[in-house]
Design a protein around this motif. Structure first.
Motif, short mmCIF file in Angstrom:
data_model
loop_
_atom_site.label_atom_id
_atom_site.label_comp_id
_atom_site.label_asym_id
_atom_site.label_seq_id
_atom_site.Cartn_x
_atom_site.Cartn_y
_atom_site.Cartn_z
N UNK A 1 0.68 -1.17 0.29
CA UNK A 1 -0.13 0.12 -0.11
C UNK A 1 0.63 1.49 0.18
N UNK A 2 -0.15 2.49 0.01
CA UNK A 2 1.39 4.01 0.12
C UNK A 2 0.36 4.54 0.97
N UNK A 3 1.07 4.99 2.05
CA UNK A 3 0.40 5.60 2.73
C UNK A 3 0.44 7.33 2.47
N UNK A 4 -0.75 7.90 2.91
CA UNK A 4 -1.47 9.15 2.25
C UNK A 4 -0.64 10.09 3.02
N UNK A 5 -0.18 11.18 2.24
CA UNK A 5 0.54 12.25 1.72
C UNK A 5 0.88 12.28 4.02
N UNK A 6 1.78 13.03 3.79
CA UNK A 6 1.97 13.50 5.02
C UNK A 6 1.73 14.63 5.09
N UNK A 7 1.18 14.75 7.32
CA UNK A 7 0.47 15.63 7.24
C UNK A 7 1.23 16.91 7.51
N UNK A 8 2.10 17.01 8.41
CA UNK A 8 2.95 17.93 8.03
C UNK A 8 3.44 18.91 7.36
N UNK A 9 3.80 18.01 6.31
CA UNK A 9 4.23 18.50 5.28
C UNK A 9 3.55 19.15 3.97
N UNK A 10 1.87 18.28 4.28
CA UNK A 10 0.87 19.69 3.35
C UNK A 10 0.34 20.45 3.54
N UNK A 11 0.52 20.33 5.45
CA UNK A 11 0.15 22.35 5.97
C UNK A 11 1.23 23.25 5.38
N UNK A 12 2.20 22.90 5.22
CA UNK A 12 3.14 24.30 5.42
C UNK A 12 3.75 23.68 3.80
N UNK A 13 3.18 22.97 2.90
CA UNK A 13 3.48 23.64 0.81
C UNK A 13 2.02 24.81 0.97
N UNK A 14 0.98 24.80 1.49
CA UNK A 14 -0.08 25.45 1.81
C UNK A 14 0.79 26.53 2.17
N UNK A 15 0.61 26.56 3.24
CA UNK A 15 1.30 27.97 3.60
C UNK A 15 2.40 28.63 3.06
N UNK A 16 3.57 28.06 3.21
CA UNK A 16 4.56 28.41 2.64
C UNK A 16 4.04 28.64 0.74
N UNK A 17 3.45 27.79 -0.02
CA UNK A 17 2.77 28.51 -1.44
C UNK A 17 1.87 29.46 -0.83
N UNK A 18 1.59 29.79 -0.04
CA UNK A 18 0.75 31.26 -0.01
C UNK A 18 1.31 32.56 0.12
N UNK A 19 2.43 31.84 1.07
CA UNK A 19 3.30 33.74 1.19
C UNK A 19 4.24 33.32 0.64
N UNK A 20 4.79 32.75 0.13
CA UNK A 20 5.89 33.64 -1.55
C UNK A 20 4.86 34.02 -3.31
N UNK A 21 5.74 34.21 -3.73
CA UNK A 21 5.53 35.18 -4.89
C UNK A 21 4.92 33.82 -5.76
N UNK A 22 4.22 33.38 -6.11
CA UNK A 22 4.37 32.77 -7.87
C UNK A 22 3.92 31.83 -7.40
N UNK A 23 3.76 30.49 -8.47
CA UNK A 23 3.33 29.93 -8.56
C UNK A 23 3.81 28.41 -7.65
N UNK A 24 2.98 27.83 -7.18
CA UNK A 24 3.30 26.23 -6.12
C UNK A 24 2.61 25.08 -7.00
N UNK A 25 3.55 24.31 -7.24
CA UNK A 25 2.18 22.88 -7.66
C UNK A 25 2.83 21.64 -6.62
N UNK A 26 1.84 21.56 -6.15
CA UNK A 26 2.21 20.25 -5.17
C UNK A 26 1.90 18.58 -5.80
#
Ligand code: S3P
Length: 453
Positions: A18-43
């Protein structure tokens, strides 16, 4: 949330990959840092549990472009975040649901800007301490008004922050991260001193977004993290690895269920997250780690667990930060081990989604397992070796805590009588496909209407 209850029954061997679901800690951070950044973040592979969806909605409320592009090949979703290089004032209350990580990190990020935002959450989150984050943010110049004891709902006003050098009074990656995110927009930046190392996803990801950050090892696991202020983040690509805190459930299920062999692919192997693997290894677990590789700045691997005769161990306090969310499932493994397992220095478990020491002690006791509870420790008295020595046969009260629910369902797969949990709907906060994934491995987990009095 579903009103149905889930019941786990003793099962034949669990088998599969099986595959474990995506890491929760990293998922939160990806969204928050993506929003703080300038430009596009693809997750890629974002965890789509309720907690992370709340953070996605919050980032949209603070003015970022947030779009789900579709499902990800590796599971989870493909998301596109268009950061505007700053946060705008949300038009409404920001409801973070059950997510302590979400609300604490977002408060840190929001404090950097001259906006007011009101935060709330579900009943569990409204009962959890926010003072630990408000204290350093206050030293930096943020102000707030909140309920008694630093509880949500609270309104935070940020902007005009100044430098802080903050020593963490408790080992908390959430507090560390909140200070660092606020420090991005503080005059002179921020410095965090952590006497015990905690998960370092924020530091790693800040580098990935182009930030300047220095991590200095100061001995015995302690660190000084120095972040200069006035920094601009640039959008990037992120691939979210499998969550070791979720992978722990199928892996421990395999260890305690005779004849089992389960492989979890693509699990995050960050040293600050794998205290459980070390502990299970000490208990004699048959675990193999293969296909170790680097994925986007984090090490991942495939982990195979086979049914094992486990021995009780003592876990040292200094290991707690690297497995703080895994003690509930370790307690289940300990119930099937020979002899006592004592977990020391785990006081932080009492301020999670529930008082996890109290709830695990009550749930295990209801299933016929001896447990000794202390303010900062717990001892589980394992059975002598034998065939299915754990009685089970209880309905476990979870107080809406996803990890308490999943832990007891895993226990029920190897206990003599079925184990039922109330409020299983909360499992979706961190592991939306848990029941299907476990059933795919052969687990007997059934849904039924709650018994009426
Ligand atoms: C987390 C840190 C830990 C952990 C939580 C996720 C994070 O909490 O229990 O599930 O992503 O930073 P603390 O910071 O309170 O230790």
């Amino acid at each position: 949330m579903s009103a149905a209850q889930l019941t786990a029954r003793r099962t034949g061997p669990l088998r599969g990959v099986v595959r474990a679901p995506g890491d929760k800690s990293i998922s939160h951070r990806a969204l928050i840092l993506g929003a703080l950044a300038t430009g596009v973040t693809e997750i890629e592979g974002l965890l789509e549990g309720d907690d992370v969806r709340r953070t996605a909605a919050a980032m949209a409320a603070f003015g970022a472009g947030v779009e789900r592009l579709g499902p990800s090949e590796q599971g989870g979703g493909r998301w596109r975040i268009e950061g505007r290089g700053g946060f705008a004032e949300p038009a409404d209350v920001v409801d973070c649901g059950n997510a302590g990580t979400g609300v604490r990190l977002i408060m840190g990020a929001a404090a950097g800007f001259a906006v007011s935002a009101t935060f709330t959450g579900d009943q569990s989150l409204r009962g959890r301490p926010m003072n630990r984050v408000l204290k350093p943010l206050g030293q930096m110049g943020a102000t707030w008004i909140c309920r008694e004891g630093g509880r949500l709902p609270l309104t935070l006003r940020g902007g005009g922050l100044k430098h802080v050098a903050y020593t963490l009074p408790e080992p908390s990656a959430q507090v560390k991260s909140a200070v660092l995110l606020a420090g991005l927009h503080a005059d002179g930046g921020a410095e965090v001193i952590e006497p015990e190392a905690t998960r370092d996803h924020t530091e790693r990801m800040l580098k990935g977004f182009g930030a300047e950050i220095e991590v200095i090892e100061t001995g015995a696991g302690a660190r000084r993290i120095v972040l200069p202020g006035g920094q601009r983040l640039r959008g990037t690509r992120i691939r979210v690895p499998g969550d070791p805190s979720s992978a722990a459930f199928p892996l421990v299920a395999a260890l305690i269920t005779p004849g089992s062999e389960v492989t979890v692919r693509g699990m995050l192997l960050n040293p600050s997250r794998i205290g459980l693997l070390d502990t299970l290894g000490e208990m004699g677990a048959d675990l193999s780690v293969t296909n170790v590789r680097d994925e986007g700045g984090e090490t991942v691997a495939d982990i195979t667990a086979r049914h094992s005769e486990l021995e009780g161990v003592e876990t040292p306090p200094e290991r707690a930060p690297s497995m703080i969310d895994e003690y509930p499932i370790l307690a289940v493994a300990a119930a099937f081990a020979r002899g006592k397992t004592t977990m020391r220095g785990i006081g932080e478990m009492r301020v999670k989604e529930s008082d996890r020491i109290a709830l695990m002690a009550a749930g295990l006791a209801a299933c016929g397992i001896g447990v000794e509870e202390e303010p900062e420790a717990m001892t589980v008295v394992g059975a002598e070796r034998g065939n299915h020595p754990v009685a089970g046969g209880a309905t476990v009260v979870t107080h809406g805590d996803h990890r308490i629910a999943m832990s007891h369902l895993v226990l029920g797969l190897a206990s003599e009588a079925p184990v039922r949990v109330d409020e299983p709907g909360m499992i979706a906060t961190s592991f939306p496909g848990f029941v299907d994934l476990m059933r795919g491995l052969g687990a007997d987990i059934g849904e039924e209407a709650p018994a009426t009095a």
